[in-house]
Design a protein around this motif. Structure first.
Motif, PDB file in Angstrom:
ATOM      1  N   PHE A  75      -9.921  31.611 -34.146  1.00 19.38           N
ATOM      2  CA  PHE A  75     -10.368  31.352 -35.509  1.00 19.38           C
ATOM      3  C   PHE A  75     -11.235  32.525 -35.939  1.00 19.38           C
ATOM      4  O   PHE A  75     -11.835  33.195 -35.096  1.00 19.38           O
ATOM      5  N   SER A  76     -11.331  32.748 -37.235  1.00 22.17           N
ATOM      6  CA  SER A  76     -12.160  33.869 -37.694  1.00 22.17           C
ATOM      7  C   SER A  76     -12.844  33.533 -39.007  1.00 22.17           C
ATOM      8  O   SER A  76     -12.442  32.617 -39.728  1.00 22.17           O
ATOM      9  N   VAL A  77     -13.890  34.298 -39.261  1.00 23.27           N
ATOM     10  CA  VAL A  77     -14.624  34.194 -40.515  1.00 23.27           C
ATOM     11  C   VAL A  77     -15.060  35.611 -40.893  1.00 23.27           C
ATOM     12  O   VAL A  77     -15.380  36.418 -40.021  1.00 23.27           O
ATOM     13  N   THR A  78     -15.040  35.901 -42.186  1.00 25.17           N
ATOM     14  CA  THR A  78     -15.506  37.199 -42.667  1.00 25.17           C
ATOM     15  C   THR A  78     -16.866  37.004 -43.312  1.00 25.17           C
ATOM     16  O   THR A  78     -17.071  36.077 -44.094  1.00 25.17           O
ATOM     17  N   ASP A 109     -20.448  46.247 -27.701  1.00 25.34           N
ATOM     18  CA  ASP A 109     -20.931  46.014 -29.063  1.00 25.34           C
ATOM     19  C   ASP A 109     -19.973  45.121 -29.845  1.00 25.34           C
ATOM     20  O   ASP A 109     -20.403  44.271 -30.619  1.00 25.34           O
ATOM     21  N   ASP A 110     -18.668  45.302 -29.619  1.00 25.63           N
ATOM     22  CA  ASP A 110     -17.681  44.608 -30.439  1.00 25.63           C
ATOM     23  C   ASP A 110     -17.096  43.337 -29.836  1.00 25.63           C
ATOM     24  O   ASP A 110     -16.510  42.535 -30.554  1.00 25.63           O
ATOM     25  N   GLU A 111     -17.229  43.127 -28.516  1.00 24.61           N
ATOM     26  CA  GLU A 111     -16.642  41.923 -27.926  1.00 24.61           C
ATOM     27  C   GLU A 111     -17.463  41.453 -26.732  1.00 24.61           C
ATOM     28  O   GLU A 111     -17.799  42.231 -25.849  1.00 24.61           O
ATOM     29  N   ALA A 112     -17.725  40.159 -26.732  1.00 25.36           N
ATOM     30  CA  ALA A 112     -18.369  39.507 -25.586  1.00 25.36           C
ATOM     31  C   ALA A 112     -17.387  38.482 -25.043  1.00 25.36           C
ATOM     32  O   ALA A 112     -16.796  37.716 -25.808  1.00 25.36           O
ATOM     33  N   ILE A 113     -17.203  38.492 -23.725  1.00 24.95           N
ATOM     34  CA  ILE A 113     -16.280  37.580 -23.056  1.00 24.95           C
ATOM     35  C   ILE A 113     -17.092  36.662 -22.149  1.00 24.95           C
ATOM     36  O   ILE A 113     -17.926  37.126 -21.373  1.00 24.95           O
ATOM     37  N   PHE A 114     -16.802  35.364 -22.240  1.00 26.35           N
ATOM     38  CA  PHE A 114     -17.491  34.339 -21.464  1.00 26.35           C
ATOM     39  C   PHE A 114     -16.451  33.525 -20.722  1.00 26.35           C
ATOM     40  O   PHE A 114     -15.289  33.470 -21.123  1.00 26.35           O
ATOM     41  N   SER A 126     -15.472  46.422 -41.085  1.00 31.09           N
ATOM     42  CA  SER A 126     -14.773  47.184 -42.109  1.00 31.09           C
ATOM     43  C   SER A 126     -15.713  47.340 -43.297  1.00 31.09           C
ATOM     44  O   SER A 126     -15.929  46.393 -44.062  1.00 31.09           O
ATOM     45  N   GLY A 127     -16.310  48.513 -43.415  1.00 27.13           N
ATOM     46  CA  GLY A 127     -17.249  48.763 -44.505  1.00 27.13           C
ATOM     47  C   GLY A 127     -18.468  47.882 -44.399  1.00 27.13           C
ATOM     48  O   GLY A 127     -19.107  47.815 -43.353  1.00 27.13           O
ATOM     49  N   ASP A 128     -18.778  47.155 -45.478  1.00 26.94           N
ATOM     50  CA  ASP A 128     -19.957  46.288 -45.467  1.00 26.94           C
ATOM     51  C   ASP A 128     -19.614  44.851 -45.064  1.00 26.94           C
ATOM     52  O   ASP A 128     -20.447  43.959 -45.143  1.00 26.94           O
ATOM     53  N   LYS A 129     -18.398  44.623 -44.591  1.00 20.68           N
ATOM     54  CA  LYS A 129     -17.956  43.299 -44.136  1.00 20.68           C
ATOM     55  C   LYS A 129     -17.573  43.375 -42.655  1.00 20.68           C
ATOM     56  O   LYS A 129     -17.247  44.433 -42.131  1.00 20.68           O
ATOM     57  N   GLU A 130     -17.637  42.219 -42.014  1.00 16.88           N
ATOM     58  CA  GLU A 130     -17.119  42.139 -40.652  1.00 16.88           C
ATOM     59  C   GLU A 130     -16.425  40.800 -40.477  1.00 16.88           C
ATOM     60  O   GLU A 130     -16.841  39.794 -41.051  1.00 16.88           O
ATOM     61  N   THR A 131     -15.365  40.839 -39.710  1.00 21.00           N
ATOM     62  CA  THR A 131     -14.653  39.622 -39.367  1.00 21.00           C
ATOM     63  C   THR A 131     -15.020  39.268 -37.940  1.00 21.00           C
ATOM     64  O   THR A 131     -14.934  40.116 -37.044  1.00 21.00           O
ATOM     65  N   ILE A 132     -15.443  38.037 -37.754  1.00 18.46           N
ATOM     66  CA  ILE A 132     -15.800  37.547 -36.428  1.00 18.46           C
ATOM     67  C   ILE A 132     -14.670  36.630 -35.970  1.00 18.46           C
ATOM     68  O   ILE A 132     -14.330  35.662 -36.657  1.00 18.46           O
ATOM     69  N   HIS A 133     -14.095  36.967 -34.821  1.00 20.16           N
ATOM     70  CA  HIS A 133     -13.020  36.170 -34.233  1.00 20.16           C
ATOM     71  C   HIS A 133     -13.576  35.427 -33.030  1.00 20.16           C
ATOM     72  O   HIS A 133     -14.207  36.041 -32.167  1.00 20.16           O
TER      73      HIS A 133
END
Length: 164
Positions: free
Chosen positions: A22-25, A98-103, A121-128
Motif C-alpha cells: 500500500f502507498s500514500v503520497t 535512507d530510503d528503505e527499512a526492512i523488518f 520526487s521533488g517536494d513530494k514523497e510516496t511511502i510504500h
C-alpha cells in the motif's frame, strides 16, 4: 498494489503465501525510512492497538509469540540508534537505508517481512508499506485466514497517519 520495483522485498516475495503493498503520497518530510516507520508506530490508531492486544491474548494460548504492540518502542531512541537485530515495536530490524527499512518477525508457523520504502520526487514523497508472508505449516494458513482482511485495513490506516 504490486511490490515496488526498487524494494528489496521483491525477490523475497517469490513463492510467498501472501504479499501486498500500500502507498500514500505526502509532502516531503526529509526523514529516513526508519524514522517514518517509528512515526507510524507512535501514531498507530487505538483500534489497531486493541486488535493487537486481542491477537496476543488468543495466540499465546496456541503457543505463539506475544508480539506486544506497534508502539512498544524504546522511549527517546532515534532511528540512527537502531541497528540490524534490534527490536523496533513488534518487528526486528533487518536492514535500514535512507530510503528503505526492512523488518521481520518469525515464529514456528510463518515468517513475515515488512518494508517501508520512500520514493522522493521533488517536494513530494510516496511511502510504500509492503508485507510478505511465507508460511511453514497448517497453523500458518489458519492464522492468516482472519489476518489477511484485517491487515488490509490496518496498513492503509497506519499510512494515513503520515498525511496529518
Amino acid at each position: 498494489m504490486t511490490i515496488p520495483q526498487q524494494s528489496a522485498l521483491r525477490e523475497y516475495a517469490k513463492g510467498a503465501y501472501f504479499s501486498d503493498s500500500f502507498s500514500v503520497t505526502t509532502a516531503r518530510k526529509n526523514k529516513v525510512a526508519l524514522d517514518i516507520f517509528i512515526e507510524m508506530a507512535q501514531e498507530m490508531p487505538s483500534w489497531i492497538s486493541f486488535l493487537m492486544d486481542r491477537r496476543n491474548q488468543i495466540v499465546s494460548k496456541l503457543g505463539l509469540k506475544n508480539l506486544g504492540r506497534f508502539q512498544d518502542l524504546k522511549p527517546g531512541k532515534t532511528a540512527n540508534a537502531y541497528k540490524p537485530g534490534d527490536r523496533v515495536g513488534i518487528f526486528t530490524l533487518i536492514s535500514s537505508t535512507d530510503d528503505e527499512a526492512i523488518f521481520e518477525d518469525s515464529d514456528k508457523h510463518l515468517d513475515v517481512r515488512v518494508s517501508i520504502l520512500r520514493d522522493v520526487s521533488g517536494d513530494k514523497e510516496t511511502i510504500h508499506a509492503t508485507t510478505v508472508v511465507h508460511i511453514h505449516n497448517m497453523l500458518g494458513r489458519l492464522y492468516m485466514f482472519p489476518v489477511i482482511p484485517i491487515h488490509k485495513l490496518i496498513v492503509p490506516a497506519s499510512l494515513k497517519t503520515l498525511t496529518k
